[in-house]
Write a protein that holds these residues in place. Structure first.
Motif, short mmCIF file in Angstrom:
data_model
loop_
_atom_site.label_atom_id
_atom_site.label_comp_id
_atom_site.label_asym_id
_atom_site.label_seq_id
_atom_site.Cartn_x
_atom_site.Cartn_y
_atom_site.Cartn_z
N ALA A 174 36.38 25.93 30.93
CA ALA A 174 34.97 26.33 30.93
C ALA A 174 34.81 27.75 31.47
O ALA A 174 34.01 28.53 30.95
CB ALA A 174 34.15 25.35 31.75
N ALA A 175 35.58 28.10 32.49
CA ALA A 175 35.53 29.46 33.03
C ALA A 175 36.03 30.47 32.00
O ALA A 175 35.44 31.55 31.85
CB ALA A 175 36.35 29.55 34.32
N VAL A 176 37.08 30.13 31.28
CA VAL A 176 37.58 31.00 30.22
C VAL A 176 36.51 31.18 29.14
O VAL A 176 36.28 32.29 28.65
CB VAL A 176 38.89 30.44 29.61
N SER A 177 35.82 30.10 28.81
CA SER A 177 34.75 30.17 27.81
C SER A 177 33.63 31.09 28.27
O SER A 177 33.08 31.86 27.48
CB SER A 177 34.18 28.77 27.54
N GLN A 178 33.29 31.01 29.56
CA GLN A 178 32.25 31.89 30.09
C GLN A 178 32.67 33.35 29.97
O GLN A 178 31.85 34.21 29.64
CB GLN A 178 31.98 31.55 31.55
N VAL A 179 33.93 33.63 30.24
CA VAL A 179 34.42 35.00 30.11
C VAL A 179 34.34 35.45 28.66
O VAL A 179 33.92 36.58 28.36
CB VAL A 179 35.87 35.11 30.65
N VAL A 210 36.06 32.01 38.16
CA VAL A 210 35.12 33.03 37.70
C VAL A 210 35.26 34.29 38.54
O VAL A 210 35.22 35.41 38.01
CB VAL A 210 33.68 32.47 37.71
N THR A 211 35.46 34.13 39.84
CA THR A 211 35.65 35.30 40.70
C THR A 211 36.93 36.04 40.32
O THR A 211 36.94 37.27 40.21
CB THR A 211 35.71 34.89 42.18
N PHE A 212 38.01 35.30 40.10
CA PHE A 212 39.27 35.92 39.71
C PHE A 212 39.11 36.69 38.40
O PHE A 212 39.52 37.85 38.29
CB PHE A 212 40.36 34.85 39.58
N PHE A 213 38.49 36.06 37.41
CA PHE A 213 38.29 36.73 36.12
C PHE A 213 37.37 37.94 36.26
O PHE A 213 37.57 38.95 35.61
CB PHE A 213 37.72 35.76 35.09
N GLY A 224 36.42 44.13 36.42
CA GLY A 224 36.51 45.16 37.45
C GLY A 224 35.50 45.02 38.58
O GLY A 224 35.16 46.01 39.22
N GLU A 225 35.02 43.81 38.82
CA GLU A 225 34.08 43.61 39.91
C GLU A 225 34.80 43.81 41.25
O GLU A 225 36.00 43.60 41.37
CB GLU A 225 33.49 42.20 39.84
N LYS A 226 34.04 44.21 42.24
CA LYS A 226 34.59 44.47 43.56
C LYS A 226 34.38 43.26 44.47
O LYS A 226 33.35 42.60 44.43
CB LYS A 226 33.93 45.69 44.20
N ASN A 261 33.94 41.81 48.27
CA ASN A 261 33.49 42.24 49.59
C ASN A 261 33.67 41.08 50.57
O ASN A 261 34.11 39.99 50.19
CB ASN A 261 32.04 42.74 49.54
N ARG A 262 33.35 41.32 51.82
CA ARG A 262 33.56 40.28 52.85
C ARG A 262 32.77 39.02 52.55
O ARG A 262 33.26 37.92 52.77
CB ARG A 262 33.16 40.82 54.21
N GLY A 263 31.56 39.18 52.06
CA GLY A 263 30.73 38.01 51.77
C GLY A 263 31.33 37.13 50.68
O GLY A 263 31.34 35.90 50.79
N LYS A 264 31.85 37.76 49.64
CA LYS A 264 32.46 37.00 48.55
C LYS A 264 33.74 36.32 49.02
O LYS A 264 34.00 35.16 48.66
CB LYS A 264 32.77 37.92 47.36
N ILE A 265 34.52 37.03 49.80
CA ILE A 265 35.76 36.44 50.32
C ILE A 265 35.45 35.25 51.23
O ILE A 265 36.08 34.19 51.12
CB ILE A 265 36.61 37.50 51.04
N LEU A 266 34.46 35.42 52.10
CA LEU A 266 34.07 34.32 52.99
C LEU A 266 33.57 33.12 52.18
O LEU A 266 33.91 31.97 52.48
CB LEU A 266 33.00 34.79 53.97
N ALA A 267 32.78 33.39 51.16
CA ALA A 267 32.27 32.31 50.31
C ALA A 267 33.41 31.55 49.64
O ALA A 267 33.41 30.31 49.61
CB ALA A 267 31.31 32.86 49.27
N LEU A 268 34.41 32.26 49.13
CA LEU A 268 35.55 31.61 48.49
C LEU A 268 36.35 30.79 49.49
O LEU A 268 36.80 29.68 49.18
CB LEU A 268 36.44 32.65 47.81
#
Length: 115
Positions: free
Chosen positions: A17-22, A81-84, A90-92, A94-101
């Motif tokens: 599903a994540a691949v499909s979204q990409v 989705v974050t990895f893709f 080329g998304e960046k 940040n600390r918030g995203k890393i903490l969320a993961l």
């Protein structure tokens, strides 16, 4: 049905599903000649076929895992989705995203081990 196989099916379905979204995002960023061309092109059609396939994988998976476990395992989609997003778009990070993961991973682990 084997519980581990069912867990595999739901994780595989979530990944697909994540691949499909990409695929849909890539196609949405392209210019199209017509409104119809946006929706009736091979990449979009394949993405939607994959989405239908993930539905069947979920049906298989829920035959052997508790209904309450599905959404927890499907939360792995945030990781995919974050990895893709980082690798393909080329998304960046940040600390918030890393903490969320990290919180998502901890939640999956706690539920899986204690649940």
């Amino acid at each position: 049905m084997n519980t581990y196989l069912c867990i595999f099916w739901i994780l595989l379905g979530t990944f697909i599903a994540a691949v499909s979204q990409v695929m849909l995002k890539i196609e949405a960023d392209k210019p199209h000649n017509s409104r119809l061309g946006e929706y009736l092109n091979p990449m979009v059609i394949i993405a939607y076929v994959l989405f239908v396939g993930t539905t069947f994988l979920s049906i298989l998976a829920y035959r052997g895992i508790p209904l309450s476990m599905g959404p927890i395992l499907e939360a792995t989609s945030y990781l995919y989705v974050t990895f893709f997003g980082v690798k393909i778009f080329g998304e960046k990070m940040n600390r918030g995203k890393i903490l969320a993961l990290i919180l998502i991973l901890v939640g999956i682990a706690v539920y899986s081990l204690a649940g």
